[in-house]
Design an enzyme around this catalytic site. Sequence first.
Site, mmCIF file in Angstrom:
data_model
loop_
_atom_site.group_PDB
_atom_site.id
_atom_site.type_symbol
_atom_site.label_atom_id
_atom_site.label_comp_id
_atom_site.label_asym_id
_atom_site.label_seq_id
_atom_site.Cartn_x
_atom_site.Cartn_y
_atom_site.Cartn_z
ATOM 1 N N ARG A 152 -12.351 -29.470 59.555
ATOM 2 C CA ARG A 152 -12.551 -30.671 60.354
ATOM 3 C C ARG A 152 -12.362 -30.294 61.827
ATOM 4 N NH1 ARG A 152 -8.916 -32.292 56.149
ATOM 5 N NH2 ARG A 152 -9.865 -33.766 54.677
ATOM 6 N N LYS A 176 -5.500 -33.907 56.980
ATOM 7 C CA LYS A 176 -5.225 -35.340 56.970
ATOM 8 C C LYS A 176 -3.893 -35.627 56.283
ATOM 9 C CE LYS A 176 -9.795 -37.490 57.220
ATOM 10 N NZ LYS A 176 -10.732 -38.415 56.554
ATOM 11 N N HIS A 248 -18.906 -32.010 61.896
ATOM 12 C CA HIS A 248 -18.861 -32.214 60.446
ATOM 13 C C HIS A 248 -20.106 -31.669 59.758
ATOM 14 C CE1 HIS A 248 -15.292 -34.026 58.868
ATOM 15 N NE2 HIS A 248 -15.926 -34.583 57.863
ATOM 16 N N ARG A 251 -19.166 -28.476 58.334
ATOM 17 C CA ARG A 251 -18.303 -28.672 57.161
ATOM 18 C C ARG A 251 -19.148 -29.046 55.947
ATOM 19 N NH1 ARG A 251 -12.946 -30.046 55.650
ATOM 20 N NH2 ARG A 251 -12.679 -31.979 54.468
ATOM 21 N N HIS A 274 -9.618 -32.126 50.266
ATOM 22 C CA HIS A 274 -9.846 -33.468 49.755
ATOM 23 C C HIS A 274 -8.759 -33.839 48.757
ATOM 24 C CE1 HIS A 274 -14.457 -33.438 50.641
ATOM 25 N NE2 HIS A 274 -13.741 -33.788 51.690
ATOM 26 N N TYR A 283 -21.167 -33.476 47.519
ATOM 27 C CA TYR A 283 -21.909 -32.250 47.793
ATOM 28 C C TYR A 283 -22.705 -31.774 46.585
ATOM 29 C CZ TYR A 283 -19.074 -32.424 51.936
ATOM 30 O OH TYR A 283 -18.483 -32.853 53.092
#
Length: 302
Positions: A152, A176, A248, A251, A274, A283
């Site tokens: 990120r 995150k 992004h 990414r 994630h 994806y």
Amino acid sequence: MDLRGAMDGYLRHLELDRGFSAHTIRGYRTDLLDLAGFAEETDADDTSAVDLELLRGWLWRGSTAGLAKSTLARRSAAARGFTRWLAATGTTPTDAGARLRAPRPDRHLPRVLTRPQVDGLLDDLAARAATGESNAVRDLAVVELLYASALRVSEIVGARTADLDLERRTLLVLGKGGKERVVPFGIPARRALATYLDDARAALLDGRDDPGTIFLGARGRSLSTRAVYELVAHLLVDLPGAGPAGPHAFRHTAATHLLDGGADLRAVQELLGHASLATTQIYTHVSSERLKESYRLAHPRA
């Protein structure tokens, strides 16, 4: 309790206790302030006046104003988190937002570059870096690492020299929710990083106090997210393809190329940081769509 005061308390809780990023807190603050304004229009400036009807009315107004489903879903999440905290802290007797629902956001496939496009961009950056100009050397290292480790933008600008291991080709990043993870990178990224650290970084620092972050911008300060966005937008502006032209994209591209190459979905989940495998599964849809498009273009009876 005063509604706006309670919202300030909740946002401090997210920052100090939950470790939410500054970007996430800014988004929540914007949504909650809009809710406070809506509540005050009906003379509801106290937490005791926040009920399900008020919350539904707020979302309904946003819907009739033409807000996107994704925005409404985010607002709903912000309100539910706030009312859940109010109930948990005993500020309100019940959780008024427990049954609040919003439209599911539309799922759009992310922008993914082709391998020739990535190779072309990196070759161009390498040619500029070969001049020895400090910013060009740094830009190559930034994009190589973005693509190599599927980071990120906040993880790129926050990455610290102390957490970089060039020998093992790994980097410890803060993702995150304040969650740490170790990401790998390949030989091209290692080479670009080594050149940047050996030559360009000291020139950018120019004798100033070292902030400790890997990538530096103007006046030796940590590179800003805006600078990375501008760099990537400039690189992607002339390339065909729909979707946002921000960091992004690299990414998304890295994750999709890994799956195209046979990587395990759970391994990609770990790389991306994630929390849920369902988030990573987008994806697999991208890979399927790319396969269908290749089939359509190449198969004689498509």
